[in-house]
Design an enzyme around this catalytic site. Sequence first.
Site, mmCIF file in Angstrom:
data_model
loop_
_atom_site.group_PDB
_atom_site.id
_atom_site.type_symbol
_atom_site.label_atom_id
_atom_site.label_comp_id
_atom_site.label_asym_id
_atom_site.label_seq_id
_atom_site.Cartn_x
_atom_site.Cartn_y
_atom_site.Cartn_z
ATOM 1 N N THR A 3 -7.602 -8.736 12.207
ATOM 2 C CA THR A 3 -8.100 -10.118 12.151
ATOM 3 C C THR A 3 -7.118 -11.045 11.444
ATOM 4 O OG1 THR A 3 -9.172 -9.787 10.018
ATOM 5 C CG2 THR A 3 -10.472 -9.234 11.969
ATOM 6 N N ASP A 39 8.547 -7.594 7.240
ATOM 7 C CA ASP A 39 7.506 -7.363 6.230
ATOM 8 C C ASP A 39 8.172 -7.266 4.863
ATOM 9 O OD1 ASP A 39 5.783 -5.851 4.365
ATOM 10 O OD2 ASP A 39 4.421 -5.793 6.062
#
Length: 209
Positions: A108, A200
């Site tokens: 999400t 990342d």
Amino acid sequence: MGKFQVMDHPLIQHKLTIIRDKNCGTKVFREVVDEITMLMAYDVARDMPLKDVEIETPIAKTTVKTLAGKKVAIVPILRAGIGMVDGIMKLIPAAKIGHIGMYRDEKTLEPHEYFVKLPADIDQRQIFVVDPMLATGGSSIMAIDALKKRGATNIKFVCLVAAPEGVKALRKAHPDVDIYTAALDDHLNKEGYIVPGLGDAGDRLFGTK
Ligand code: U5P
């Protein structure tokens, strides 16, 4: 409205290029993040208030300046924010450190708070919230919500790479917060990564991928 500043000093741009490169290894990545953060801290601290003090040099008594303002707290958003603590600490060694743990649901992209440990007098301090990446803005908005809930009022957010989407969201949610970034990138991809970005930040700092 808080400040929005892209700190594009040549040294910062040069060092950012080093860590954007996918071939930059963990050791150099960590060292250069530290250097960039220190360079940024120098200017982020520019509006810290001063007061007069009387001292005696070997030659004469004199009235000179010393930092007067609120004490500082550095609050890294776990885990990537940890890489930016030392750079600020080098310049403001008396700062206290709070930690806010957020993780991002990979499906999400919603951030969740799982850990908050702050100096007891956080409401009295000038706070530097640090996270290398401002992507959707979800984590920084929630971290700053957590700080304000505990009385914090004087907050600056410092990151290395920001996406326009994140800057917009953070400014909307917390218009009083000054935002400092080393670069404003192009956009976010579907996975919530900044493009071109640097990947990342947590994985690159800690060698976990
Ligand atoms: N993040 C990265 N690289 C990116 C985008 C996001 O490492 O290109 C991570 C950062 O560690 C940061 C968090 O803590 O995701 C920010 O995401 P967001 O909440 O701003 O979307």
